[in-house]
Design an enzyme around this catalytic site. Structure first.
Site, PDB file in Angstrom:
ATOM      1  N   ARG A  23       0.692  -1.147   0.051  1.00  0.00           N
ATOM      2  CA  ARG A  23      -0.009  -0.066   0.177  1.00  0.00           C
ATOM      3  C   ARG A  23       0.825   1.179   0.042  1.00  0.00           C
ATOM      4  O   ARG A  23       0.515   2.230  -0.510  1.00  0.00           O
ATOM      5  CB  ARG A  23      -0.836  -0.185   1.130  1.00  0.00           C
ATOM      6  CG  ARG A  23      -1.758   1.116   1.496  1.00  0.00           C
ATOM      7  CD  ARG A  23      -2.939   1.121   0.451  1.00  0.00           C
ATOM      8  NE  ARG A  23      -3.571   2.521   0.290  1.00  0.00           N
ATOM      9  CZ  ARG A  23      -3.079   3.768  -0.026  1.00  0.00           C
ATOM     10  NH1 ARG A  23      -1.762   3.621  -0.563  1.00  0.00           N
ATOM     11  NH2 ARG A  23      -3.674   4.723   0.034  1.00  0.00           N
TER      12      ARG A  23
ATOM     13  N   ARG B 193      -7.306  -2.734  -2.207  1.00  0.00           N
ATOM     14  CA  ARG B 193      -9.006  -2.356  -1.681  1.00  0.00           C
ATOM     15  C   ARG B 193      -9.556  -1.234  -2.470  1.00  0.00           C
ATOM     16  O   ARG B 193     -10.602  -0.760  -2.097  1.00  0.00           O
ATOM     17  CB  ARG B 193      -9.002  -2.268  -0.411  1.00  0.00           C
ATOM     18  CG  ARG B 193      -8.329  -1.116   0.350  1.00  0.00           C
ATOM     19  CD  ARG B 193      -9.406  -0.005   0.486  1.00  0.00           C
ATOM     20  NE  ARG B 193      -8.839   1.057   1.331  1.00  0.00           N
ATOM     21  CZ  ARG B 193      -9.195   2.247   0.965  1.00  0.00           C
ATOM     22  NH1 ARG B 193      -9.942   2.661  -0.428  1.00  0.00           N
ATOM     23  NH2 ARG B 193      -8.578   3.445   1.440  1.00  0.00           N
TER      24      ARG B 193
ATOM     25  N   ASN C 201      -3.809 -10.498  -6.702  1.00  0.00           N
ATOM     26  CA  ASN C 201      -3.254 -10.478  -5.490  1.00  0.00           C
ATOM     27  C   ASN C 201      -4.279 -10.803  -4.307  1.00  0.00           C
ATOM     28  O   ASN C 201      -4.106 -11.506  -3.536  1.00  0.00           O
ATOM     29  CB  ASN C 201      -3.187  -8.845  -5.123  1.00  0.00           C
ATOM     30  CG  ASN C 201      -2.330  -8.597  -3.971  1.00  0.00           C
ATOM     31  OD1 ASN C 201      -1.384  -9.100  -3.336  1.00  0.00           O
ATOM     32  ND2 ASN C 201      -3.214  -7.835  -3.100  1.00  0.00           N
TER      33      ASN C 201
ATOM     34  N   THR D 246     -16.992  -6.939   1.463  1.00  0.00           N
ATOM     35  CA  THR D 246     -17.473  -5.668   0.977  1.00  0.00           C
ATOM     36  C   THR D 246     -18.892  -5.636   0.949  1.00  0.00           C
ATOM     37  O   THR D 246     -19.582  -6.800   0.210  1.00  0.00           O
ATOM     38  CB  THR D 246     -16.901  -4.977   0.027  1.00  0.00           C
ATOM     39  OG1 THR D 246     -17.307  -3.844  -0.241  1.00  0.00           O
ATOM     40  CG2 THR D 246     -16.953  -5.844  -1.209  1.00  0.00           C
TER      41      THR D 246
ATOM     42  N   SER E 164     -16.901  -3.164  -9.994  1.00  0.00           N
ATOM     43  CA  SER E 164     -15.635  -3.066 -10.266  1.00  0.00           C
ATOM     44  C   SER E 164     -14.509  -4.590 -10.182  1.00  0.00           C
ATOM     45  O   SER E 164     -15.088  -5.086  -9.583  1.00  0.00           O
ATOM     46  CB  SER E 164     -14.889  -2.071  -9.342  1.00  0.00           C
ATOM     47  OG  SER E 164     -14.312  -2.584  -8.098  1.00  0.00           O
TER      48      SER E 164
ATOM     49  N   TYR F 119     -12.032  -4.643  -8.536  1.00  0.00           N
ATOM     50  CA  TYR F 119     -11.904  -5.004  -6.994  1.00  0.00           C
ATOM     51  C   TYR F 119     -12.845  -5.724  -6.338  1.00  0.00           C
ATOM     52  O   TYR F 119     -12.826  -6.670  -5.601  1.00  0.00           O
ATOM     53  CB  TYR F 119     -11.723  -3.571  -6.501  1.00  0.00           C
ATOM     54  CG  TYR F 119     -11.749  -3.790  -4.893  1.00  0.00           C
ATOM     55  CD1 TYR F 119     -11.093  -4.399  -3.893  1.00  0.00           C
ATOM     56  CD2 TYR F 119     -13.229  -2.960  -4.501  1.00  0.00           C
ATOM     57  CE1 TYR F 119     -11.629  -4.533  -2.868  1.00  0.00           C
ATOM     58  CE2 TYR F 119     -13.461  -3.092  -3.238  1.00  0.00           C
ATOM     59  CZ  TYR F 119     -12.770  -3.949  -2.225  1.00  0.00           C
ATOM     60  OH  TYR F 119     -12.993  -4.034  -0.899  1.00  0.00           O
ATOM     61  N   HIS F 120     -14.095  -5.092  -6.552  1.00  0.00           N
ATOM     62  CA  HIS F 120     -15.471  -5.645  -5.943  1.00  0.00           C
ATOM     63  C   HIS F 120     -15.651  -6.891  -6.261  1.00  0.00           C
ATOM     64  O   HIS F 120     -15.976  -7.819  -5.595  1.00  0.00           O
ATOM     65  CB  HIS F 120     -16.781  -4.776  -6.057  1.00  0.00           C
ATOM     66  CG  HIS F 120     -16.719  -3.481  -5.368  1.00  0.00           C
ATOM     67  ND1 HIS F 120     -16.202  -2.420  -5.749  1.00  0.00           N
ATOM     68  CD2 HIS F 120     -16.984  -3.064  -3.884  1.00  0.00           C
ATOM     69  CE1 HIS F 120     -16.511  -1.279  -4.942  1.00  0.00           C
ATOM     70  NE2 HIS F 120     -16.707  -1.603  -3.789  1.00  0.00           N
TER      71      HIS F 120
ATOM     72  N   LYS G 142     -13.608  -9.734  -4.556  1.00  0.00           N
ATOM     73  CA  LYS G 142     -14.290 -10.041  -3.086  1.00  0.00           C
ATOM     74  C   LYS G 142     -15.336 -11.014  -3.383  1.00  0.00           C
ATOM     75  O   LYS G 142     -15.190 -11.994  -2.640  1.00  0.00           O
ATOM     76  CB  LYS G 142     -14.882  -9.002  -2.337  1.00  0.00           C
ATOM     77  CG  LYS G 142     -13.865  -7.801  -1.945  1.00  0.00           C
ATOM     78  CD  LYS G 142     -12.892  -8.104  -0.807  1.00  0.00           C
ATOM     79  CE  LYS G 142     -12.667  -6.960  -0.216  1.00  0.00           C
ATOM     80  NZ  LYS G 142     -11.292  -7.190   0.882  1.00  0.00           N
TER      81      LYS G 142
ATOM     82  N   VAL H 221     -15.930   2.891   5.337  1.00  0.00           N
ATOM     83  CA  VAL H 221     -15.401   3.410   6.785  1.00  0.00           C
ATOM     84  C   VAL H 221     -15.022   4.418   6.584  1.00  0.00           C
ATOM     85  O   VAL H 221     -14.531   5.484   5.553  1.00  0.00           O
ATOM     86  CB  VAL H 221     -14.076   2.609   6.862  1.00  0.00           C
ATOM     87  CG1 VAL H 221     -13.575   2.844   8.379  1.00  0.00           C
ATOM     88  CG2 VAL H 221     -14.367   0.920   6.942  1.00  0.00           C
TER      89      VAL H 221
ATOM     90  N   ALA I  64     -15.696   8.091   0.285  1.00  0.00           N
ATOM     91  CA  ALA I  64     -16.561   9.224   0.171  1.00  0.00           C
ATOM     92  C   ALA I  64     -16.498  10.311   1.330  1.00  0.00           C
ATOM     93  O   ALA I  64     -16.175  11.625   1.091  1.00  0.00           O
ATOM     94  CB  ALA I  64     -18.088   8.813  -0.007  1.00  0.00           C
ATOM     95  N   LEU I  65     -16.959   9.675   2.314  1.00  0.00           N
ATOM     96  CA  LEU I  65     -16.999  10.841   3.615  1.00  0.00           C
ATOM     97  C   LEU I  65     -15.720  11.449   4.039  1.00  0.00           C
ATOM     98  O   LEU I  65     -15.621  12.694   4.275  1.00  0.00           O
ATOM     99  CB  LEU I  65     -17.708  10.202   4.727  1.00  0.00           C
ATOM    100  CG  LEU I  65     -18.073  11.317   5.848  1.00  0.00           C
ATOM    101  CD1 LEU I  65     -18.790  12.417   5.515  1.00  0.00           C
ATOM    102  CD2 LEU I  65     -18.644  10.270   7.160  1.00  0.00           C
TER     103      LEU I  65
ATOM    104  N   ARG J 288     -13.142  11.926   2.041  1.00  0.00           N
ATOM    105  CA  ARG J 288     -12.756  12.872   1.080  1.00  0.00           C
ATOM    106  C   ARG J 288     -13.334  14.129   1.165  1.00  0.00           C
ATOM    107  O   ARG J 288     -12.898  15.315   1.048  1.00  0.00           O
ATOM    108  CB  ARG J 288     -13.204  12.032  -0.369  1.00  0.00           C
ATOM    109  CG  ARG J 288     -11.951  11.520  -0.937  1.00  0.00           C
ATOM    110  CD  ARG J 288     -12.481  10.818  -2.258  1.00  0.00           C
ATOM    111  NE  ARG J 288     -13.127  11.302  -3.561  1.00  0.00           N
ATOM    112  CZ  ARG J 288     -12.256  12.180  -4.263  1.00  0.00           C
ATOM    113  NH1 ARG J 288     -10.887  12.301  -3.920  1.00  0.00           N
ATOM    114  NH2 ARG J 288     -12.634  12.417  -5.276  1.00  0.00           N
TER     115      ARG J 288
END
Ligand code: NAD
Ligand code: USQ
Length: 404
Positions: A46, A111, A129, A155, A190, A192-193, A196, A222, A249-250, A252
């Protein structure tokens, strides 16, 4: 299922994979503070993404070695470190054999949805990964630590935004007169999603086939940064991402408000998701560890506390800004993603509450303090990192170097 239904004695030794990341670091300290024996496994990839993309956490973060040393000097508690890649099975196997965990909490994945949509190589990296890493964890548990409970971060995005209520993992369906309880349909949006979703399928299968005990925590978005432990010393500070790739979102919106950038609402802003405070992430993970799944059991918990649309978050941040004398504007940006912008959303989230979760709901006071926190660090903000730079439709096989 042929396995004993007894749960193991109280779990003591917890391996936190991805323990240098945002959720993992807060969780590792929380568990250590609660007197679990903790080991962090992380390959620090990361931090490498930040270098490669020219990004930086809002908060300055110490090296993992200094973090762990500081924790020891403040509390006397040891956190073991295993630096390496869980896609390298030899490394993972040695770590599991040497630490002998009762529970493995697996946060160690790529993530970010936008990261997975930059170009082909990032899409492939993300799935390789995440899916291979998780498969290796499953094999390591089967081979070397079969009673160990896997607590895996999934997720809410696995479910997408169906036009019916979202259940916790499973739905009972009657079809042509017959009834069955089946995995809830997955509609991830996506690469990514989707990784999961693939993980969840592999975990469910190995619970059935090998008797692995597992809990899939379908976590919402989160927010927040402070936890009791990370605020003990500046060398323990958690990372706080606000850029267009890793920022959520929040978090940011609070940084945008702090630097006078209009809030970046994608499209119509009716996108609704489940959200939770990082103090509840650490609480939920501890609850899952303390109440392990049985042998062969695949549990799914929806891990969030409240639902908000993007527009609702923007209004909340605007109001919090007013109180601090900050004039907050918002702009609607053509949506870089492919997703429903107005939709029904009602997701169940009762199983963690039944285990004793006491949620920290998003109150005015938390938003005020998060906004104040962002203001405190606003000189570190690189405003060029704020606008989204990755398009779901323009992704191609050509390697892409992001310059803004
Ligand atoms: P993060 O990127 O801050 O942390 C992930 C950590 O895993 C990093 O330290 C990284 O170096 C490590 N890692 C990645 N691949 C690895 C590998 N192959 N081997 C060893 N270590 C590896 O992410 P986060 O925000 O802390 O998220 C943690 C988990 O929680 C992820 O699985 C994510 O999907 C899930 N989650 C996060 C959120 C959120 O809002 N942040 C919401 C829902 C679910
Ligand atoms: N959004 C905006 N403006 C922004 C940022 C986001 O309108 O500036 C919108 C997005 O289009 C999306 C929603 O807000 O509709 C959430 O986006 P996000 O970036 O906050 O979250 P997401 O991409 O879904 O990913 C994050 C974490 C991921 C985790 C997921 C939980 O990065 O690891 O799995 O939240 S969930 O959303 O429940 O799937």
């Amino acid at each position: 299922n042929g396995y004993s239904t007894e749960t193991s004695p109280k779990p003591k030794r917890v391996m936190v994979i991805g323990g240098d990341g945002y959720c993992g670091w807060a969780t590792a300290l929380h568990l250590s503070n609660k007197n679990y024996e903790v080991a962090i496994v992380d390959n620090l990839v990361r931090r490498l993404f930040d270098h490669q993309l020219g990004l930086e956490s809002l908060t300055p973060i110490s090296s993992i070695q200094n973090r762990v040393r500081r924790w020891k000097s403040l509390t006397g508690k040891d956190i073991k470190l295993y630096i390496g890649d869980i896609c390298d099975f030899e490394f993972l196997a040695e770590s599991v054999k040497s630490f002998e965990p009762d529970a493995v909490v697996h946060f160690g994945e790529q993530r970010s949805a936008p990261y997975s949509m930059i170009d082909r190589s990032r899409a492939v990296f993300t799935q390789q990964n995440n899916v291979i890493g998780t498969l290796n964890v499953l094999f390591a548990i089967k081979e070397y630590r079969e009673e160990c409970h896997l607590v895996k971060l999934g997720t809410m995005g696995e479910y997408g935004t169906p036009n019916i209520d979202i259940e916790e993992g499973f739905i009972t369906i009657t079809h042509n007169g017959r009834t069955d309880t089946l995995p809830y349909p997955k509609q991830a949006s996506s690469f990514y999603h989707l990784s999961k979703v693939h993980d969840s399928n592999n975990i469910a299968f190995t619970c059935k086939a090998w008797g692995i005990r597992a809990t899939d925590l379908n976590q919402g978005v989160v927010y927040g940064v402070r936890t009791d432990e990370t605020e003990m010393h500046e060398e323990l500070y958690n990372r706080f991402d606000y850029d267009g790739i890793f920022g959520t979102a929040l978090n940011r919106f609070c940084v945008q408000a702090a630097v006078g950038h209009p809030l970046t609402v994608y499209g119509k802003g009716g996108q609704t998701r489940g959200y939770l405070d990082i103090r509840d992430t650490v609480q939920c993970v501890e609850l899952a560890i303390r109440n392990p799944a049985k042998r062969g059991e695949f549990r799914v918990f929806n891990q969030f506390t409240e639902q908000f649309s993007v527009n609702e978050l923007a209004s909340l941040v605007t109001k919090a800004g007013e109180k601090l004398g900050i004039d907050v504007q918002k702009i609607s940006i053509p949506n870089p993603r492919v997703e429903a912008e107005e939709h029904y959303y009602n997701a169940k989230h009762t199983k963690l509450i039944e285990l004793g979760l006491q949620p920290h709901l998003l109150s005015d006071s938390l938003l005020d303090s998060l906004l104040n926190f962002a203001v405190q660090f606003k000189d570190r903000v690189d405003t060029k990192q704020i606008m989204p730079s990755v398009s779901w439709k323009k992704i191609s096989a050509k390697p892409k170097t992001l310059t803004t």
